[in-house]
Write a protein that holds these residues in place. Structure first.
Motif, PDB file in Angstrom:
ATOM      1  N   GLU A 186     -14.063   8.560   1.887  1.00  0.00           N
ATOM      2  CA  GLU A 186     -15.231   7.842   2.407  1.00  0.00           C
ATOM      3  C   GLU A 186     -14.877   6.481   2.985  1.00  0.00           C
ATOM      4  OE1 GLU A 186     -17.593   7.680  -1.092  1.00  0.00           O
ATOM      5  OE2 GLU A 186     -18.364   9.741  -0.892  1.00  0.00           O
ATOM      6  N   HIS A 187     -13.615   6.062   2.869  1.00  0.00           N
ATOM      7  CA  HIS A 187     -13.204   4.733   3.303  1.00  0.00           C
ATOM      8  C   HIS A 187     -11.979   4.856   4.205  1.00  0.00           C
ATOM      9  CE1 HIS A 187     -15.814   2.614   0.379  1.00  0.00           C
ATOM     10  NE2 HIS A 187     -15.565   3.662  -0.392  1.00  0.00           N
ATOM     11  N   GLY A 188     -11.852   3.936   5.154  1.00  0.00           N
ATOM     12  CA  GLY A 188     -10.694   3.908   6.020  1.00  0.00           C
ATOM     13  C   GLY A 188      -9.494   3.260   5.360  1.00  0.00           C
ATOM     14  N   PHE A 189      -8.378   3.240   6.072  1.00  0.00           N
ATOM     15  CA  PHE A 189      -7.147   2.674   5.528  1.00  0.00           C
ATOM     16  C   PHE A 189      -7.307   1.202   5.159  1.00  0.00           C
ATOM     17  CE2 PHE A 189      -5.442   6.318   7.882  1.00  0.00           C
ATOM     18  CZ  PHE A 189      -4.591   6.850   6.932  1.00  0.00           C
ATOM     19  N   THR A 190      -8.046   0.454   5.946  1.00  0.00           N
ATOM     20  CA  THR A 190      -8.198  -0.978   5.670  1.00  0.00           C
ATOM     21  C   THR A 190      -8.853  -1.209   4.321  1.00  0.00           C
ATOM     22  OG1 THR A 190      -8.319  -1.519   8.023  1.00  0.00           O
ATOM     23  CG2 THR A 190      -9.224  -3.129   6.483  1.00  0.00           C
ATOM     24  N   ASP A 191      -9.946  -0.499   4.036  1.00  0.00           N
ATOM     25  CA  ASP A 191     -10.627  -0.671   2.757  1.00  0.00           C
ATOM     26  C   ASP A 191      -9.764  -0.204   1.595  1.00  0.00           C
ATOM     27  OD1 ASP A 191     -12.885  -1.898   3.677  1.00  0.00           O
ATOM     28  OD2 ASP A 191     -14.163  -0.109   3.615  1.00  0.00           O
ATOM     29  N   VAL A 192      -9.059   0.924   1.776  1.00  0.00           N
ATOM     30  CA  VAL A 192      -8.230   1.426   0.681  1.00  0.00           C
ATOM     31  C   VAL A 192      -7.107   0.435   0.375  1.00  0.00           C
ATOM     32  CG1 VAL A 192      -6.676   3.284  -0.048  1.00  0.00           C
ATOM     33  CG2 VAL A 192      -8.807   3.837   1.143  1.00  0.00           C
ATOM     34  N   ARG A 193      -6.507  -0.123   1.402  1.00  0.00           N
ATOM     35  CA  ARG A 193      -5.429  -1.095   1.182  1.00  0.00           C
ATOM     36  C   ARG A 193      -5.968  -2.366   0.525  1.00  0.00           C
ATOM     37  NH1 ARG A 193      -2.320  -4.168   5.993  1.00  0.00           N
ATOM     38  NH2 ARG A 193      -0.461  -4.884   4.905  1.00  0.00           N
ATOM     39  N   ARG A 194      -7.120  -2.834   0.956  1.00  0.00           N
ATOM     40  CA  ARG A 194      -7.713  -4.032   0.341  1.00  0.00           C
ATOM     41  C   ARG A 194      -8.057  -3.760  -1.121  1.00  0.00           C
ATOM     42  NH1 ARG A 194     -12.581  -5.067   2.293  1.00  0.00           N
ATOM     43  NH2 ARG A 194     -12.600  -7.258   1.621  1.00  0.00           N
ATOM     44  N   ALA A 195      -8.581  -2.573  -1.400  1.00  0.00           N
ATOM     45  CA  ALA A 195      -8.886  -2.211  -2.781  1.00  0.00           C
ATOM     46  C   ALA A 195      -7.616  -2.126  -3.612  1.00  0.00           C
ATOM     47  CB  ALA A 195      -9.633  -0.879  -2.817  1.00  0.00           C
ATOM     48  N   ALA A 196      -6.545  -1.579  -3.028  1.00  0.00           N
ATOM     49  CA  ALA A 196      -5.271  -1.492  -3.740  1.00  0.00           C
ATOM     50  C   ALA A 196      -4.729  -2.875  -4.065  1.00  0.00           C
ATOM     51  CB  ALA A 196      -4.258  -0.711  -2.906  1.00  0.00           C
ATOM     52  N   LEU A 197      -4.914  -3.839  -3.160  1.00  0.00           N
ATOM     53  CA  LEU A 197      -4.489  -5.210  -3.437  1.00  0.00           C
ATOM     54  C   LEU A 197      -5.323  -5.824  -4.551  1.00  0.00           C
ATOM     55  CD1 LEU A 197      -2.972  -7.823  -2.967  1.00  0.00           C
ATOM     56  CD2 LEU A 197      -4.449  -8.273  -0.990  1.00  0.00           C
ATOM     57  N   ALA A 198      -6.627  -5.586  -4.555  1.00  0.00           N
ATOM     58  CA  ALA A 198      -7.475  -6.104  -5.620  1.00  0.00           C
ATOM     59  C   ALA A 198      -7.039  -5.549  -6.969  1.00  0.00           C
ATOM     60  CB  ALA A 198      -8.938  -5.756  -5.343  1.00  0.00           C
ATOM     61  N   PHE A 199      -6.710  -4.260  -7.010  1.00  0.00           N
ATOM     62  CA  PHE A 199      -6.199  -3.659  -8.244  1.00  0.00           C
ATOM     63  C   PHE A 199      -4.886  -4.319  -8.653  1.00  0.00           C
ATOM     64  CE2 PHE A 199      -3.329  -0.666 -10.290  1.00  0.00           C
ATOM     65  CZ  PHE A 199      -4.093  -0.203 -11.348  1.00  0.00           C
ATOM     66  N   ALA A 200      -3.979  -4.487  -7.700  1.00  0.00           N
ATOM     67  CA  ALA A 200      -2.676  -5.084  -8.000  1.00  0.00           C
ATOM     68  C   ALA A 200      -2.841  -6.480  -8.566  1.00  0.00           C
ATOM     69  CB  ALA A 200      -1.817  -5.109  -6.734  1.00  0.00           C
ATOM     70  N   ARG A 201      -3.769  -7.240  -8.018  1.00  0.00           N
ATOM     71  CA  ARG A 201      -3.991  -8.607  -8.526  1.00  0.00           C
ATOM     72  C   ARG A 201      -4.531  -8.595  -9.945  1.00  0.00           C
ATOM     73  NH1 ARG A 201      -6.408 -10.742  -2.782  1.00  0.00           N
ATOM     74  NH2 ARG A 201      -4.506 -11.796  -2.045  1.00  0.00           N
ATOM     75  N   GLU A 202      -5.361  -7.606 -10.270  1.00  0.00           N
ATOM     76  CA  GLU A 202      -5.867  -7.518 -11.638  1.00  0.00           C
ATOM     77  C   GLU A 202      -4.741  -7.182 -12.604  1.00  0.00           C
ATOM     78  OE1 GLU A 202      -8.329  -7.805 -14.836  1.00  0.00           O
ATOM     79  OE2 GLU A 202      -8.677  -8.463 -12.758  1.00  0.00           O
ATOM     80  N   VAL A 203      -3.836  -6.285 -12.204  1.00  0.00           N
ATOM     81  CA  VAL A 203      -2.674  -5.984 -13.040  1.00  0.00           C
ATOM     82  C   VAL A 203      -1.818  -7.234 -13.205  1.00  0.00           C
ATOM     83  CG1 VAL A 203      -0.577  -4.575 -13.227  1.00  0.00           C
ATOM     84  CG2 VAL A 203      -2.696  -3.548 -12.398  1.00  0.00           C
ATOM     85  N   GLU A 204      -1.661  -8.004 -12.136  1.00  0.00           N
ATOM     86  CA  GLU A 204      -0.879  -9.235 -12.206  1.00  0.00           C
ATOM     87  C   GLU A 204      -1.534 -10.254 -13.138  1.00  0.00           C
ATOM     88  OE1 GLU A 204       1.307 -12.194  -9.007  1.00  0.00           O
ATOM     89  OE2 GLU A 204      -0.668 -11.383  -8.499  1.00  0.00           O
ATOM     90  N   ARG A 205      -2.858 -10.359 -13.113  1.00  0.00           N
ATOM     91  CA  ARG A 205      -3.554 -11.292 -14.011  1.00  0.00           C
ATOM     92  C   ARG A 205      -3.290 -10.952 -15.473  1.00  0.00           C
ATOM     93  NH1 ARG A 205      -7.926 -10.070 -10.277  1.00  0.00           N
ATOM     94  NH2 ARG A 205      -8.109 -11.779  -8.767  1.00  0.00           N
ATOM     95  N   ARG A 206      -3.193  -9.667 -15.769  1.00  0.00           N
ATOM     96  CA  ARG A 206      -3.028  -9.241 -17.152  1.00  0.00           C
ATOM     97  C   ARG A 206      -1.565  -9.258 -17.599  1.00  0.00           C
ATOM     98  NH1 ARG A 206      -7.637  -4.618 -18.312  1.00  0.00           N
ATOM     99  NH2 ARG A 206      -9.166  -5.432 -16.807  1.00  0.00           N
ATOM    100  N   ALA A 207      -0.648  -9.212 -16.663  1.00  0.00           N
ATOM    101  CA  ALA A 207       0.780  -9.200 -17.020  1.00  0.00           C
ATOM    102  C   ALA A 207       1.552 -10.108 -16.065  1.00  0.00           C
ATOM    103  CB  ALA A 207       1.318  -7.778 -16.977  1.00  0.00           C
TER     104      ALA A 207
END
Length: 327
Positions: A186-207
């Protein structure tokens, strides 16, 4: 002598295998025939990983000690039953008809064309511009050990669980780990990549002691794990589940259970060991299509990050475009 050609029956197709005795992995004495035998042994798994996806081929005509060919366009001479999908490359203004696997004979034919590694897109032929797979790439720095990758994998799972997303881990076939999440397309590459970065930042915040999302390699802690959100950009590909990797150890990208992550080493999974594992366990990613994830919550996380002034992937792309090639 590499040997005369053989005729191999694969799913009702006849595939010609030329030079079957040509050595592809000298340290292990593995031949082109052995490579095909491996892919036939994990057939259901490799076809599921590649099915209906544009696929770039990493070909090694002289074995892994020779030159590697990154093949986007379907190699010439394909039988009429080999399927393709046309993709467009806006940056170059070109199109290419890439291999689109729908049956095991397509994989066998690619091996005949000296393919060792299969690198599919994270979208499918029905809508190439809309990904249905989110790829979490835990990429260790030069000084990062496997223990740290294992720790970050568990943090990643913790975040996925809170999001209600089901992740399917696998070794990269190198020193890292991948986790795949099936998406609703339901989402294009831009949204998926931005979402993947948001996830990565959350993992970084926790570790923060283990993880980096820093764009430039030169600025990263070499002992950290880079959560590489860029693997979700358009036309970026990584080795499929069950793909062999072109290294002297003949490792493969092996699906795992989450419980196995603490018990294994990347080199445990090779062309020599994986067929027996597959015969015993089957495809550990067999249910991946049953659990598509709605990306909207992660897109909201990305919007939160944007509002707080954090750089977007597009900003990093703009900086990269200003750097002369080779720097």
């Amino acid at each position: 002598m590499a040997g005369t050609a053989e005729q191999i029956e694969v799913g009702g197709r006849t595939v010609r295998l030329s030079s079957p005795d040509r050595t592809y992995f000298p340290d292990l004495g593995l031949t082109k025939r052995d490579v095909l035998g491996y892919y036939l042994a994990v057939g259901d798994g490799i076809v599921r990983a590649l099915r209906e996806r544009p696929c770039m081929l990493h070909r090694y005509p002289k074995g892994i000690e020779g030159d590697k060919v990154h093949q986007k366009r379907l190699p010439s001479g394909a039988p009429d039953w080999v399927e393709t999908v046309r993709v467009h490359f806006p940056r170059f203004g070109r199109t290419a008809d890439e291999l689109c696997v729908t049956e095991l004979a397509h994989v066998a034919w690619a091996v005949q064309m000296s393919t060792i590694e299969f690198h599919p897109w994270n979208s499918r032929r029905a809508d190439v511009e809309t990904p249905d797979e989110w790829r979490i790439d835990l990429d260790p720095g030069d000084d990062c050990d496997w223990t740290r990758v294992q720790r970050v994998a568990h943090v990643s799972r913790e975040v996925l669980d809170e999001l209600g997303a089901i992740g399917y881990p696998k070794t990269s076939g190198g020193r890292g780990l991948h986790v795949y999440v099936r998406l609703r397309p339901e989402h294009g590459f831009t949204d998926v990549r931005r979402a993947a970065l948001a996830f990565a930042r959350e993992v970084e915040r926790r570790a923060p002691q283990d993880v980096t999302t820093t764009w430039w390699r030169k600025d990263r802690d070499p002992a950290a794990v880079f959560v590489d959100y860029n693997q979700n950009a358009r036309d970026h590909t990584i080795a499929a589940a069950y793909s062999i990797r072109g290294n002297p150890r003949a490792t493969v990208s092996a699906p795992l259970t989450w419980d196995e992550i603490d018990e294994c080493e990347p080199d445990d999974f090779t062309v020599l060991t994986m067929p027996a594992r597959f015969a015993e366990l089957g495809d550990l990613h067999a249910a991946i299509d049953d659990t598509p994830y709605d990306l909207r919550r992660l897109v909201e996380w990305a919007e939160r990050d944007d509002a707080s002034g954090l750089p977007t992937p597009e900003m990093a792309d703009g900086m990269a475009a200003q750097v002369p090639p080779g720097q």
